[in-house]
Design an enzyme around this catalytic site. Structure first.
Site, PDB file in Angstrom:
ATOM      1  N   TYR A 135      11.704 -16.471   5.297  1.00 54.36           N
ATOM      2  CA  TYR A 135      12.456 -17.118   4.230  1.00 54.36           C
ATOM      3  C   TYR A 135      11.898 -18.506   3.965  1.00 54.36           C
ATOM      4  O   TYR A 135      11.383 -19.157   4.862  1.00 54.36           O
ATOM      5  CB  TYR A 135      13.936 -17.225   4.590  1.00 54.36           C
ATOM      6  CG  TYR A 135      14.521 -15.920   5.013  1.00 54.36           C
ATOM      7  CD1 TYR A 135      14.422 -14.813   4.182  1.00 54.36           C
ATOM      8  CD2 TYR A 135      15.146 -15.767   6.240  1.00 54.36           C
ATOM      9  CE1 TYR A 135      14.929 -13.595   4.555  1.00 54.36           C
ATOM     10  CE2 TYR A 135      15.659 -14.545   6.627  1.00 54.36           C
ATOM     11  CZ  TYR A 135      15.547 -13.473   5.784  1.00 54.36           C
ATOM     12  OH  TYR A 135      16.051 -12.265   6.163  1.00 54.36           O
ATOM     13  N   THR A 187      16.852 -22.402  16.622  1.00 53.71           N
ATOM     14  CA  THR A 187      16.048 -21.191  16.499  1.00 53.71           C
ATOM     15  C   THR A 187      16.655 -20.285  15.444  1.00 53.71           C
ATOM     16  O   THR A 187      17.774 -20.494  15.015  1.00 53.71           O
ATOM     17  CB  THR A 187      15.997 -20.444  17.839  1.00 53.71           C
ATOM     18  OG1 THR A 187      17.328 -20.271  18.275  1.00 53.71           O
ATOM     19  CG2 THR A 187      15.201 -21.203  18.849  1.00 53.71           C
ATOM     20  N   GLY A 188      15.932 -19.284  15.033  1.00 50.96           N
ATOM     21  CA  GLY A 188      16.428 -18.357  14.023  1.00 50.96           C
ATOM     22  C   GLY A 188      16.187 -18.908  12.641  1.00 50.96           C
ATOM     23  O   GLY A 188      15.781 -20.050  12.466  1.00 50.96           O
ATOM     24  N   CYS A 189      16.437 -18.063  11.648  1.00 48.02           N
ATOM     25  CA  CYS A 189      16.127 -18.466  10.279  1.00 48.02           C
ATOM     26  C   CYS A 189      17.410 -18.676   9.498  1.00 48.02           C
ATOM     27  O   CYS A 189      17.827 -17.809   8.757  1.00 48.02           O
ATOM     28  CB  CYS A 189      15.239 -17.451   9.612  1.00 48.02           C
ATOM     29  SG  CYS A 189      15.583 -15.762  10.093  1.00 48.02           S
ATOM     30  N   VAL A 190      18.082 -19.766   9.708  1.00 49.21           N
ATOM     31  CA  VAL A 190      19.310 -20.068   8.982  1.00 49.21           C
ATOM     32  C   VAL A 190      18.923 -20.790   7.691  1.00 49.21           C
ATOM     33  O   VAL A 190      18.162 -21.728   7.750  1.00 49.21           O
ATOM     34  CB  VAL A 190      20.244 -20.933   9.808  1.00 49.21           C
ATOM     35  CG1 VAL A 190      21.526 -21.181   9.037  1.00 49.21           C
ATOM     36  CG2 VAL A 190      20.541 -20.273  11.113  1.00 49.21           C
TER      37      VAL A 190
END
Lengths: 479, 105
Positions: free
Chosen positions: A132, B102-105
């Site tokens: 994204y 981390t992660g795609c927030v």
């Protein structure tokens, strides 16, 4: 606090970071750390750009003691222009003759055709990982597909545009969207993705903001990426089909009005796909693909127009076959008295309605809500399960149905683990627990297998002896 | 490692501009970083989110889930995006002095 870092073997990027004390205390972490260290892994971006092969080539050269450098790695990187002008023999072979061809279309746009040509030649895709893009003010809707061949293209951004209900675009609106695609992007639209949205491909990062502004000025919205409600999909419903049991288009419009914020702002543990089918024929494949599936159902028995059925039989319709294939054995045909349906045995599978134009669905109509279908995820594909067998769908706001959906998503949001699809969550906690959490009372109408496959044909000798009394004894289609 | 200078002090930051040592964080750091995130002036609502994030981090050592953040501060996600245009992870966590989530927030 002493920190231990695991770095990418190629570029030095920190892949994982551990605190020394935690590592000593937690055996699972220690195991993972040792595993990753032995593997001497590389980071995803290096993997995507093909550096693993370079690394292996260097290792092989060192092990073999070969002094000569690898011809491939020593060659100068080939420029974009050279690739763009290159020959495309494989794509030309696919170019259109009698049928419109995708390669002809791709060549007329700014799409890097060599990415596809190389993919055909090497028999694997040349694109890399997806992700994204963070654009200030836009929470979701912009994606990037990285390239494993930076010498051809550096990667490609694309926008997801939420389509109007029924996927109807006026020619004028489409023309304006095409102008935007020509101005800022490859000039290539993907109509429509499997999630039911329109994708505008190949937008350079500096063009993203003006493109988004122009699209929103047209009245379209972008969204549906990340851990949120994805763009819902519905069957064409009352706009073109006579079997639809509720207004799917109006339902989806009301759904957008209520849940638009959740489509554009990601907040759930994982994505939630929703599909709305007008009748149990399920043309949108919601039972297999959707986390939340709203299906039109009827409670009474199908309506029979006797003269029309008699006309159909006289015209050569095989009514005996239809009756023998009714999964509940509810259909009975007598030449003098016409067709009759046993309401208690009817499973509302739509088989008779699909086959005979004189039989139409009943009038006591509503929707049922199914949850947990998916194709990927931790435990693989799952079919969705019936959560609520019947609810009245009342326009314009469909409050009862949407309240139920909202309750389901709140429970999912609160109890599911990160990156756990609805189907995995249901498998982990079990349906009984899920009923307790949502406060929905289970009823005998909840069936896990609502319909046997009517379109599977077999010969009599293939059927095992114990199954000889099956409602579908032998194939008439095969002869 | 790159560094930034805010009100005369130097901070080590990672490639995305997140400060490395949360212990160095104070109000001046948040004010200094705000301009880079497209925020003209930090209001009381901004401070409510920032202080909650920082106190959660000092207590539990990680960033809270988005659901928890919304519940505790009383803002819905849309409001948080209006306050921090780059989002709760990239914008709010950076201003609160947390390391990159981390992660795609």
């Amino acid at each position: 606090m002493e920190k231990i870092k695991l770095c990418c073997a190629k570029c030095g990027f920190t892949v994982e970071e551990y605190v020394a004390d935690e590592l000593a205390a937690d055996s699972r972490k220690l195991k993972r750390y040792k595993y990753l260290k032995n593997k001497s892994s590389i980071c995803p971006s290096c993997l995507a750009s093909g550096r693993l092969n370079e690394l292996r080539a260097i290792e092989e050269a060192v092990v073999g003691g070969a002094a000569q450098p690898d011809a491939k790695s020593s060659a100068a990187p080939v420029g974009h222009a050279e690739y763009a002008a290159g020959e495309t023999p494989m794509m030309d072979a696919l170019a259109g003759r009698e049928w419109p061809s995708h390669t002809t279309e791709l060549k007329q746009t700014g799409y890097p055709v060599q990415m596809y040509e190389q993919a055909l030649q090497q028999r694997r895709t040349q694109w890399g990982y997806g992700g994204y893009v963070s654009l200030p003010g836009v929470a979701s809707g912009v994606l990037v597909r990285s390239s494993a061949r930076p010498d051809i293209t550096k990667g490609s951004n694309f926008l997801r545009i939420m389509d109007p209900c029924g996927n109807f675009f006026s020619a004028d609106a489409m023309r304006k969207l095409c102008d935007i695609a020509d101005k800022y992007a490859y000039g290539l639209l993907h109509l429509l993705s499997t999630g039911g949205d329109l994708e505008m491909l190949g937008i350079p990062t500096e063009n993203l903001k003006p493109a988004v502004e122009e699209i929103t000025a047209l009245g379209f919205d972008i969204g549906s990426t990340g851990d949120d409600y994805r763009t819902s999909e519905e069957c064409i419903g009352p706009a073109k089909c006579d079997l639809a049991l509720y207004d799917t288009l109006g339902f989806r419009y009301a759904w957008y009005r209520r849940f638009l914020d959740d489509v554009q702002y990601p907040r759930f543990p994982h994505k939630i796909k929703s599909k709305f089918a007008g009748c149990p024929n399920d043309c949108v494949r919601g039972c297999q693909k959707a986390d939340i599936f709203v299906c039109g159902v009827f409670r009474d028995s199908p309506r029979i127009d006797q003269p029309k059925v008699a006309e159909w039989v006289e015209g050569g319709g095989n009514i005996t076959l239809i009756c023998s294939r009714c999964p509940g054995r509810a259909l009975h045909w007598e030449p003098g008295r016409g067709l009759s349906i046993d309401a208690d045995s009817c499973m509302h599978c739509m088989y008779c309605s699909n086959k005979i134009s004189g039989v139409r669905p009943g009038v006591d109509r509503g929707v049922s809500i199914l949850v947990g279908g998916k194709l990927r995820g931790k435990y693989g594909p799952t079919l969705s399960k019936v959560l609520v067998p019947f609810l009245k769908a009342e326009p314009p706001d469909y409050k009862e149905v949407f309240d139920c959906i909202e309750r389901v998503t709140e429970i999912y949001d609160e109890h599911a683990r990160k990156k756990e699809r609805m189907g995995d969550f249901l498998l982990r906690i079990g349906m009984d627990e899920f009923y307790k959490l949502t406060g929905i009372t289970p009823t005998p109408h909840l069936v896990s297998q609502p319909r046997t496959n009517l379109f599977c044909h077999w010969d009599a000798e293939e059927v095992r002896p114990s199954h000889k009394e099956s409602p579908c004894p032998e194939s008439e289609y095969r002869r | 490692m790159p560094t930034i200078t805010l009100s005369g002090r130097q901070f080590e930051v990672d490639e995305d501009g997140f400060i490395q040592d949360p212990a160095q964080w104070d109000d001046a750091v948040a004010n200094g970083l705000a301009a880079g995130e497209g925020i003209t002036a930090l209001t009381e609502d901004h401070w409510k989110v920032i202080r909650y994030l920082h106190s959660y981090y000092t207590e539990f050592g990680s960033a809270p889930m988005i659901r928890k953040l919304c519940k505790e501060t009383g803002f819905n996600l849309k409001t948080i995006y209006q306050l921090f245009p780059t989002g709760p992870a990239k914008g709010a966590c950076k201003l609160a002095g947390l390391p990159k989530p981390t992660g795609c927030v």
